[in-house]
Design an enzyme around this catalytic site. Structure first.
Site, short mmCIF file in Angstrom:
data_model
loop_
_atom_site.label_atom_id
_atom_site.label_comp_id
_atom_site.label_asym_id
_atom_site.label_seq_id
_atom_site.Cartn_x
_atom_site.Cartn_y
_atom_site.Cartn_z
N HIS A 27 -45.79 -18.68 92.14
CA HIS A 27 -46.79 -18.37 91.68
C HIS A 27 -47.56 -18.59 89.82
O HIS A 27 -47.13 -17.47 89.61
CB HIS A 27 -48.05 -17.28 92.69
CG HIS A 27 -48.53 -17.11 92.45
ND1 HIS A 27 -49.84 -18.19 93.24
CD2 HIS A 27 -49.65 -16.61 91.93
CE1 HIS A 27 -51.23 -17.73 93.34
NE2 HIS A 27 -51.36 -16.57 91.97
N ASN B 270 -41.45 -19.60 96.85
CA ASN B 270 -42.26 -20.25 95.69
C ASN B 270 -42.56 -19.65 94.26
O ASN B 270 -42.53 -18.32 94.39
CB ASN B 270 -43.64 -20.09 96.27
CG ASN B 270 -44.64 -21.10 96.62
OD1 ASN B 270 -44.71 -21.84 95.32
ND2 ASN B 270 -45.90 -20.16 96.82
N ASP C 272 -49.29 -15.93 100.00
CA ASP C 272 -48.58 -15.62 98.39
C ASP C 272 -48.78 -13.88 98.84
O ASP C 272 -48.03 -13.22 97.85
CB ASP C 272 -49.85 -15.64 97.42
CG ASP C 272 -50.64 -17.19 97.40
OD1 ASP C 272 -49.31 -17.75 96.44
OD2 ASP C 272 -51.32 -17.25 96.34
N LEU D 56 -49.77 -24.40 103.46
CA LEU D 56 -48.92 -23.31 104.13
C LEU D 56 -47.92 -23.99 104.80
O LEU D 56 -48.24 -24.52 105.53
CB LEU D 56 -50.37 -22.26 105.86
CG LEU D 56 -51.32 -21.66 104.36
CD1 LEU D 56 -52.04 -20.61 105.32
CD2 LEU D 56 -50.30 -20.18 103.57
N ILE D 57 -46.45 -23.54 104.31
CA ILE D 57 -45.26 -23.27 105.14
C ILE D 57 -45.88 -23.09 106.29
O ILE D 57 -45.45 -21.69 106.75
CB ILE D 57 -44.42 -22.82 104.87
CG1 ILE D 57 -43.98 -22.88 103.18
CG2 ILE D 57 -42.97 -23.39 105.52
CD1 ILE D 57 -43.47 -25.17 103.07
N GLU E 57 -42.62 -20.57 83.61
CA GLU E 57 -42.10 -21.67 84.62
C GLU E 57 -40.81 -22.13 83.91
O GLU E 57 -40.20 -22.60 84.26
CB GLU E 57 -43.24 -22.59 84.93
CG GLU E 57 -44.42 -21.58 85.79
CD GLU E 57 -45.57 -22.44 86.72
OE1 GLU E 57 -45.08 -24.06 86.28
OE2 GLU E 57 -46.34 -21.74 87.05
#
Length: 215
Positions: A127, A125, A168, A110-111, A197
């Site tokens: 995902h 981010n 998320d 976690l940031i 991606e």
């Protein structure tokens, strides 16, 4: 000009530059996928008049993303967990490279709240699923694709979202989907998602960085 800065597991960018952060992981496919995305982003911006890759950062000294960065002539540094959580260490580092925007790509921790507060709506981010499905704690890499297969989903995809203090849980920026066949294996699902991606993530990042530069 935008500069890219990579953190092993994520991608950070500044207004005139950007940063990418990538996580080194024991799961070979996941690790290699993130390393490829690191190179994909660096190459995407290699001829850009607006974006320059400034730094690649890893949480592990043996992260292959660092090798890829070196081959492409991009500086790198290893940042351990304690340093990530230490604003007195990390903020001066980001300031040194004039970082104004952060993009994560496979970064699992976690940031820290101080970074989210310092860079509001400037940390994004990637995902490997269509959030809000298959997100949250434990949903990363192959675990996501296994859950998609077990649920009998007819499609999967990738999500680019802003980072918040909820895993998320940040606002969705863009999503791209691909159909699935009942015969698809977990590896097939992973390959299809990874293709999305590689195709779309750099373009979404470029759009975000360009918009940030104009503000």
């Amino acid at each position: 000009m935008l500069f890219l800065y990579y953190f092993c597991g994520a991608f950070v960018a500044r207004r005139a530059s950007a940063t990418i952060l990538f996580r080194a992981d024991n799961t070979a496919n996941y690790f290699n996928s993130n390393g490829m995305q690191c190179e994909n982003l660096i190459r995407h911006f290699s001829d850009s008049p607006q974006v320059v890759t400034a730094l690649v950062v890893s949480n592990r000294e043996d992260a292959y993303a660092l090798v890829r960065a070196e081959r492409l002539g991009v500086p790198s540094v290893v940042v351990k967990k304690a340093q990530l959580n230490d604003p007195d260490y990390l903020l001066p580092l980001l300031s040194e490279y004039d970082i104004h925007f952060i993009v994560l790509a496979g970064f699992l921790p976690l940031i820290p709240s101080y970074l989210i507060e310092r860079f509001p709506r400037r940390i994004v981010n990637l995902h490997p699923a269509l959030l809000p499905k298959f997100g949250g704690k434990g949903m990363w890499g192959h675990h996501v694709h296994e859950a998609v297969k077990a649920a009998g989903e007819k499609e999967t995809g990738m999500t680019v979202h802003y980072v918040s203090e909820v895993c998320d849980g940040g606002e969705i920026i863009a999503q791209f989907a691909v159909p699935l066949s009942p015969d698809d294996t977990v590896d097939d699902i992973a390959a299809k998602e990874h293709e999305l991606e590689m195709q779309h993530f750099p373009k979404v990042v470029e759009k975000l960085l360009t918009e940030a530069e104009l503000k």
